[in-house]
Design a protein around this motif. Structure first.
Motif, PDB file in Angstrom:
ATOM      1  N   ALA A  57       5.386 -10.490  -9.261  1.00  0.00           N
ATOM      2  CA  ALA A  57       4.353 -10.854 -10.228  1.00  0.00           C
ATOM      3  C   ALA A  57       2.973 -10.807  -9.599  1.00  0.00           C
ATOM      4  N   GLN A  58       2.844 -11.332  -8.384  1.00  0.00           N
ATOM      5  CA  GLN A  58       1.559 -11.312  -7.687  1.00  0.00           C
ATOM      6  C   GLN A  58       1.110  -9.887  -7.402  1.00  0.00           C
ATOM      7  N   ALA A  59       2.061  -9.027  -7.001  1.00  0.00           N
ATOM      8  CA  ALA A  59       1.723  -7.634  -6.717  1.00  0.00           C
ATOM      9  C   ALA A  59       1.277  -6.918  -7.994  1.00  0.00           C
ATOM     10  N   ALA A  60       1.958  -7.216  -9.105  1.00  0.00           N
ATOM     11  CA  ALA A  60       1.583  -6.586 -10.379  1.00  0.00           C
ATOM     12  C   ALA A  60       0.181  -7.011 -10.796  1.00  0.00           C
ATOM     13  N   CYS A  61      -0.154  -8.285 -10.599  1.00  0.00           N
ATOM     14  CA  CYS A  61      -1.486  -8.767 -10.946  1.00  0.00           C
ATOM     15  C   CYS A  61      -2.553  -8.117 -10.066  1.00  0.00           C
ATOM     16  N   ALA A  62      -2.240  -7.950  -8.786  1.00  0.00           N
ATOM     17  CA  ALA A  62      -3.231  -7.440  -7.837  1.00  0.00           C
ATOM     18  C   ALA A  62      -3.435  -5.940  -7.935  1.00  0.00           C
ATOM     19  N   TYR A  63      -2.371  -5.192  -8.226  1.00  0.00           N
ATOM     20  CA  TYR A  63      -2.448  -3.739  -8.085  1.00  0.00           C
ATOM     21  C   TYR A  63      -2.103  -2.942  -9.341  1.00  0.00           C
ATOM     22  N   GLY A  64      -1.593  -3.589 -10.384  1.00  0.00           N
ATOM     23  CA  GLY A  64      -1.177  -2.874 -11.587  1.00  0.00           C
ATOM     24  C   GLY A  64      -1.747  -3.490 -12.841  1.00  0.00           C
ATOM     25  N   THR A  65      -1.247  -3.028 -13.975  1.00  0.00           N
ATOM     26  CA  THR A  65      -1.731  -3.524 -15.262  1.00  0.00           C
ATOM     27  C   THR A  65      -0.654  -4.227 -16.075  1.00  0.00           C
ATOM     28  N   VAL A  66       0.580  -3.750 -16.009  1.00  0.00           N
ATOM     29  CA  VAL A  66       1.640  -4.334 -16.821  1.00  0.00           C
ATOM     30  C   VAL A  66       2.987  -4.041 -16.170  1.00  0.00           C
ATOM     31  N   LEU A  67       3.958  -4.911 -16.433  1.00  0.00           N
ATOM     32  CA  LEU A  67       5.330  -4.738 -15.945  1.00  0.00           C
ATOM     33  C   LEU A  67       6.226  -4.322 -17.088  1.00  0.00           C
ATOM     34  N   ILE A 127       6.090  -1.260 -12.463  1.00  0.00           N
ATOM     35  CA  ILE A 127       4.693  -1.672 -12.525  1.00  0.00           C
ATOM     36  C   ILE A 127       3.886  -0.450 -12.922  1.00  0.00           C
ATOM     37  N   ARG A 128       3.125  -0.569 -13.987  1.00  0.00           N
ATOM     38  CA  ARG A 128       2.285   0.522 -14.467  1.00  0.00           C
ATOM     39  C   ARG A 128       0.843   0.289 -14.022  1.00  0.00           C
ATOM     40  N   GLY A 129       0.079   1.368 -14.052  1.00  0.00           N
ATOM     41  CA  GLY A 129      -1.363   1.268 -13.818  1.00  0.00           C
ATOM     42  C   GLY A 129      -1.765   1.028 -12.391  1.00  0.00           C
ATOM     43  N   VAL A 130      -0.926   1.418 -11.428  1.00  0.00           N
ATOM     44  CA  VAL A 130      -1.262   1.221 -10.016  1.00  0.00           C
ATOM     45  C   VAL A 130      -2.300   2.269  -9.593  1.00  0.00           C
ATOM     46  N   ARG A 131      -3.358   1.821  -8.946  1.00  0.00           N
ATOM     47  CA  ARG A 131      -4.405   2.728  -8.489  1.00  0.00           C
ATOM     48  C   ARG A 131      -3.987   3.399  -7.178  1.00  0.00           C
ATOM     49  N   SER A 133      -4.668   1.661  -3.951  1.00  0.00           N
ATOM     50  CA  SER A 133      -3.968   0.399  -3.724  1.00  0.00           C
ATOM     51  C   SER A 133      -2.478   0.587  -3.452  1.00  0.00           C
ATOM     52  N   HIS A 134      -1.996   1.806  -3.598  1.00  0.00           N
ATOM     53  CA  HIS A 134      -0.556   2.023  -3.559  1.00  0.00           C
ATOM     54  C   HIS A 134       0.062   1.593  -2.238  1.00  0.00           C
ATOM     55  N   HIS A 135      -0.558   1.931  -1.110  1.00  0.00           N
ATOM     56  CA  HIS A 135       0.043   1.611   0.173  1.00  0.00           C
ATOM     57  C   HIS A 135       0.152   0.105   0.384  1.00  0.00           C
ATOM     58  N   ARG A 136      -0.831  -0.661  -0.143  1.00  0.00           N
ATOM     59  CA  ARG A 136      -0.764  -2.111  -0.015  1.00  0.00           C
ATOM     60  C   ARG A 136       0.361  -2.685  -0.894  1.00  0.00           C
ATOM     61  N   LEU A 137       0.551  -2.098  -2.061  1.00  0.00           N
ATOM     62  CA  LEU A 137       1.648  -2.520  -2.929  1.00  0.00           C
ATOM     63  C   LEU A 137       2.986  -2.302  -2.238  1.00  0.00           C
ATOM     64  N   VAL A 138       3.165  -1.142  -1.617  1.00  0.00           N
ATOM     65  CA  VAL A 138       4.410  -0.852  -0.906  1.00  0.00           C
ATOM     66  C   VAL A 138       4.642  -1.888   0.178  1.00  0.00           C
ATOM     67  N   LEU A 160       5.674  -7.090 -20.026  1.00  0.00           N
ATOM     68  CA  LEU A 160       5.042  -8.384 -19.808  1.00  0.00           C
ATOM     69  C   LEU A 160       4.048  -8.275 -18.663  1.00  0.00           C
ATOM     70  N   SER A 161       3.131  -9.223 -18.627  1.00  0.00           N
ATOM     71  CA  SER A 161       2.114  -9.227 -17.575  1.00  0.00           C
ATOM     72  C   SER A 161       2.656  -9.903 -16.324  1.00  0.00           C
ATOM     73  N   GLY A 162       1.938  -9.736 -15.219  1.00  0.00           N
ATOM     74  CA  GLY A 162       2.311 -10.430 -14.000  1.00  0.00           C
ATOM     75  C   GLY A 162       2.253 -11.935 -14.184  1.00  0.00           C
ATOM     76  N   GLN A 163       1.266 -12.414 -14.955  1.00  0.00           N
ATOM     77  CA  GLN A 163       1.161 -13.850 -15.206  1.00  0.00           C
ATOM     78  C   GLN A 163       2.369 -14.356 -15.996  1.00  0.00           C
ATOM     79  N   GLN A 164       2.813 -13.579 -16.969  1.00  0.00           N
ATOM     80  CA  GLN A 164       4.003 -13.981 -17.727  1.00  0.00           C
ATOM     81  C   GLN A 164       5.232 -14.045 -16.829  1.00  0.00           C
ATOM     82  N   LEU A 165       5.412 -13.022 -15.977  1.00  0.00           N
ATOM     83  CA  LEU A 165       6.578 -13.015 -15.103  1.00  0.00           C
ATOM     84  C   LEU A 165       6.558 -14.209 -14.154  1.00  0.00           C
TER      85      LEU A 165
END
Length: 472
Positions: free
Chosen positions: A53-63, A73-77, A80-85, A289-294
């Motif tokens: 959930a934290q990773a989705a909030c930081a690096y994406g738009t929706v789960l 996770i959609r909308g990853v820039r 930011s991808h390497h940090r998400l990995v 759902l959003s990262g906050q919802q998860l």
């Protein structure tokens, strides 16, 4: 070169087709990169849920919860991808080895280990098979290659096709084993033919033998259906078993207890093995759902699980979430909390019967904004009397990526004109051939489907669609 989100170039990260996205190798989409987190068996503890959930909030738009009980996770820039990995590997939900991680496709019932009707707890087998796939580096498996494990409970995954399917079956003489199917689903209804059964102690080893065999036949292109086409299912099973000295049994149908028919939908309160507990399930609309919802769902799991340190959230192939080990006294409050988060908690909620792909806001192949139109459909179906379970599929193009195997009452396929749909009704509900008409704009298409939803058959869909086409 195709432009990525916010001016980034799609060429700066992998663009994969004829495969499946992963954490390490995402798909480039219109709304950013699409990252798929493999979750064998759909099992996550709440600490893992929070990290995702934290990773989705930081690096994406929706789960998104997928039909293989994974998370996307959609909308990853790109930047930011390497940090998400790095964060997902550190969280223990992704392997550092990209190829090994992409092979961990194991689908299982979300109620494994807690279903009071199950033949066995399949979680140990699921973990063992995931390890077999991780170690299968030389087998040349397609990234779509998957294994299904069903425990025979009230919530089951029979009827879903994977490359290898194992379904626990009780035998009338008192023992049990796993029915084996290659490249086809475990049937929900038995016929009169014998079934092939492997003993519980040999099930993961049989999968290991079948996977190793894939590496000997590159013409199969990494899929079991290809290997079966080359050798036949009987020969594949024989070779896989012989390589590990496994005895398979052909068991007559009269010697096998009948499986359940339709699965219980894992929504709302569900009975759980043992006294004083139940599981509770809810579905995000369209599985999104959003990262906050998860993160808030993890809060619910921890608040209402009375087993310290054992709170978990399970992903289901119905694109929903399940929380086990909830006290019966707390189940209503837990469900209320999920509903407050926007999840559907009633099996009659139309949200459970509407499916949509990413649509034109996310996918370059889509002709229509399926997410917008499908959400409008859900809200409309909630506000008008309709036949329970009436199902609708929104696909932005002819590929039907959201669900290419399920039969829906009505399917709306985007195109060939942007913004328009072709409407199809389920063939077996029509007195004649399925209706062919269109194109229809989104407003007219939704109106026709809403009118048809209250009817008992698709004949009215056909009649309404003909009227709609005439006025289009």
């Amino acid at each position: 070169m195709e432009a990525g989100p916010a001016g980034t170039a799609a060429g700066s990260m992998p663009v994969i087709r004829d495969a499946c996205p992963s954490v390490h190798e995402p798909f480039a989409q219109l709304d950013g990169a699409l990252v798929r987190i493999r979750v064998p068996g759909g099992l996550l503890d709440t600490s893992q849920v929070r990290r995702i959930a934290q990773a989705a909030c930081a690096y994406g738009t929706v789960l998104e919860v997928t039909s293989r009980a994974n998370l996307q996770i959609r909308g990853v820039r790109t930047r930011s991808h390497h940090r998400l990995v790095e964060e997902l590997v550190a969280a223990g939900v992704t392997l550092a080895d990209a190829a090994a991680d992409a092979r961990r496709n194991v689908l299982a019932s979300p109620t494994a280990g807690v279903d009071p009707c199950e033949v066995c707890d399949t979680r140990p087998l699921t973990a063992a098979i995931a390890e077999v796939l991780v170690e299968a580096g030389g087998a040349g498996l397609s990234s779509k290659f998957g294994v299904l494990v069903d425990g025979g409970g009230a919530v089951h995954v029979r009827g879903r096709r994977q490359d290898i399917c194992l379904g626990a079956r009780r035998l009338v003489e008192g023992s049990w084993g796993y029915e084996v199917r290659l490249g086809q689903a475990l049937p929900e209804l038995d016929d009169d033919e014998p079934i092939v059964v492997v003993g519980p102690e040999d099930a993961s080893t049989l999968v290991e033998g079948a996977v190793a065999l894939m590496g000997d036949y590159p013409a199969a292109r990494g899929r079991m259906s290809g290997l079966v086409a080359l050798l036949g299912a009987e020969k594949v099973l024989s070779l896989a078993a012989a390589s590990h000295h496994i005895q398979l049994a052909a068991v007559a149908r009269r010697d096998v207890e009948r499986p359940a028919t339709a699965s219980r939908r894992p929504i709302g309160p569900l009975r759980q093995r043992g006294p004083g507990h139940c599981a509770v399930g809810g579905m995000p609309v369209l599985g999104r759902l959003s990262g906050q919802q998860l993160d808030a769902v993890a809060n619910v799991a921890e608040e209402f699980c009375d087993r310290p340190g054992e709170a978990e959230v399970r992903l289901t192939p119905w694109r929903s979430l399940l929380i086990p080990n909830v006290t019966r006294q707390g189940s209503s409050s837990a469900l209320d909390a999920l509903e407050q988060l926007g999840l559907a908690i009633e099996v009659t909620d139309p949200a459970l019967s509407v499916v949509a792909c990413a649509g034109s806001t996310g996918c370059p192949s889509s002709f229509t904004d399926t997410q917008r139109d499908a959400r409008a459909m859900v809200e409309s179906l909630r506000n008008v009397p309709t036949r329970s379970g009436f199902s609708v599929h929104f696909s932005g193009c002819s590929k039907r990526c959201a669900d290419s195997t399920t039969e829906f009452d009505v399917t709306l396929v985007g195109g060939p004109t942007p913004g328009d749909y072709e409407l199809e009704a389920r063939p077996d509900l029509c007195a004649s051939d399925p209706p062919t008409q269109g194109p229809l704009d989104a407003e007219r298409a939704l109106s026709i489907v809403l009118s048809a939803a209250g009817s008992a058959g698709a004949a009215e869909v056909e009649a309404a669609a003909e009227v709609g086409s005439a006025g289009a």
